[in-house]
Design an enzyme around this catalytic site. Structure first.
Site, PDB file in Angstrom:
ATOM      1  N   HIS A   1      84.159  14.127  37.194  1.00 47.25           N
ATOM      2  CA  HIS A   1      83.641  14.172  35.829  1.00 47.25           C
ATOM      3  C   HIS A   1      82.154  13.833  35.766  1.00 47.25           C
ATOM      4  CE1 HIS A   1      84.149  14.536  31.578  1.00 47.25           C
ATOM      5  NE2 HIS A   1      83.711  13.304  31.333  1.00 47.25           N
TER       6      HIS A   1
ATOM      7  N   ASP B   1      87.226  17.632  38.472  1.00 45.19           N
ATOM      8  CA  ASP B   1      87.282  16.804  37.269  1.00 45.19           C
ATOM      9  C   ASP B   1      88.737  16.568  36.867  1.00 45.19           C
ATOM     10  OD1 ASP B   1      86.901  15.478  34.898  1.00 45.19           O
ATOM     11  OD2 ASP B   1      85.736  17.063  33.932  1.00 45.19           O
TER      12      ASP B   1
ATOM     13  N   SER C   1      81.096  16.212  28.155  1.00 43.80           N
ATOM     14  CA  SER C   1      82.258  15.389  27.847  1.00 43.80           C
ATOM     15  C   SER C   1      82.411  15.251  26.328  1.00 43.80           C
ATOM     16  CB  SER C   1      82.121  14.032  28.541  1.00 43.80           C
ATOM     17  OG  SER C   1      83.328  13.315  28.511  1.00 43.80           O
TER      18      SER C   1
END
Length: 346
Positions: free
Chosen positions: A312, A279, A141
């Site tokens: 995610h 995601d 991320s």
């Protein structure tokens, strides 16, 4: 978990401001004699330098199953470092830190930061530890942004980067986080009293964890609907009680301004991008543009799509599904380290 500390008495930021910086970090393994067996792990937006060493499922799903003796990121072979990012609130200087000029916390007066700043702080930390070369940077991320910025800022020091559930450019999400926080009772012009925004942060975190895929994981573990919601509420409450709202704003601004899409030709590191099929934050559709730009820039890169139900948080919650991919990515590094170690005995 105990954090080590590193201090930079005077750090010049990209915006021109100079501040003293304290960095919280964690290490596993041992640095070899020539300082060349280091791997840097870089964490996401709301987690910390312990995301790969803790038991929580809320920090990118936790990477603890991927790091350790004999694991994909083998601490018997590699010196693994993870530092809390500049601007965060888990021991590294950020908005909640004391401003020596005022004797109060920085709050909204904390300088504007970029990923160049975040990476430059890390570089000074690693130099102090004796790290001369980074065999790999593995980031998830926001940590993927850090890995890419490293490869742009210090191309001669970085040999490989693994960018998980991230992109080459920052994102702006609908609805301003700043507006939500500033409209909340208790904001107090950016100096909320302790606990004044806990309920607001808890609500934001619950929504985030639901969107990120944690509920699906909890259900798949056998939890009931009610149990899964209570589990998420518990994690959200714990996070809300410790995270500084001003850090959310400082890091969010840096995330939204991040962009190395036109600088991929400056990267010399072998690169892997990984996306999760579910995601919503960094959807796999981004891979097409990244692949095109990487090809144009002559970047040695590969893209891997992880089949996962966990959005995610897939990199941690579905670690078994990409563990082998990570091992193969690190294999050339592993072989070189083993050969170098064996050569000492001949």
């Amino acid at each position: 978990m105990h954090s080590l500390k590193f201090e930079i008495p005077e750090f010049k930021m990209a915006c021109g401001d100079k501040i003293s910086v304290e960095v919280a970090y964690h290490t596993e393994g041992k640095l070899n004699a020539d300082g060349s067996n280091a791997i840097l792990l870089t964490h996401g937006y709301t987690s910390s330098h312990n995301f790969a060493f803790s038991d929580t499922q809320a920090s990118e799903g936790s990477w603890r199953n991927l790091v350790g003796p004999g694991k994909a990121i083998d601490t018997e072979l590699y010196y693994v470092i993870c530092s809390n990012a500049l601007g965060s609130c888990y021991g590294t200087t950020g908005p909640s830190s004391l401003n020596p000029k005022t004797g109060q916390s920085y709050g909204t007066d904390f300088p504007k930061i970029t990923f160049v700043d975040i990476v430059n702080v890390q570089e000074q930390l690693l130099s102090s530890l004796g790290v001369l070369t980074l065999q790999a940077i593995i980031g998830v991320s926001m940590g993927g942004f850090q890995a890419l910025q490293w490869a742009v800022s210090f191309p001669k020091k970085v040999k490989n980067i693994f960018v998980a559930l991230s992109s080459i450019k920052g994102i702006k999400r609908p609805g301003s986080l700043a507006e939500v926080l500033k409209a909340a009772d208790g904001w107090n012009c950016g100096r909320p009293q302790p606990g004044a925004l806990t309920a607001v942060l808890k609500n934001l975190r619950e929504k985030t964890l639901l969107e990120y895929g944690l509920k699906q994981w909890a259900l798949d573990q056998g939890q009931s609907e009610e149990e899964s919601i209570n589990y998420i509420r518990c994690l959200a409450g714990r996070w809300a009680a410790e995270f500084d709202p001003n850090s959310l704003l400082v890091l969010r601004q840096a995330i939204e301004s991040f962009d190395v899409s036109e600088k991929l030709n400056e990267i010399r590191a072998r690169t892997m991008f990984m996306f999760s099929t579910t995601d919503k934050l960094f959807p796999p559709s981004l891979s097409q543009e990244i692949e095109r730009r990487a090809r144009t820039a002559g970047l040695q890169s590969e893209i891997f799509i992880l089949e996962s139900r966990y959005g995610h948080l897939a990199s941690g919650l579905d670690w078994k599904k990409w563990e082998l991919k990570l091992k193969k990515f690190l294999e050339p590094i592993k072989d070189s380290q083993i050969n170098a170690r064996n050569a000492q005995f001949f």
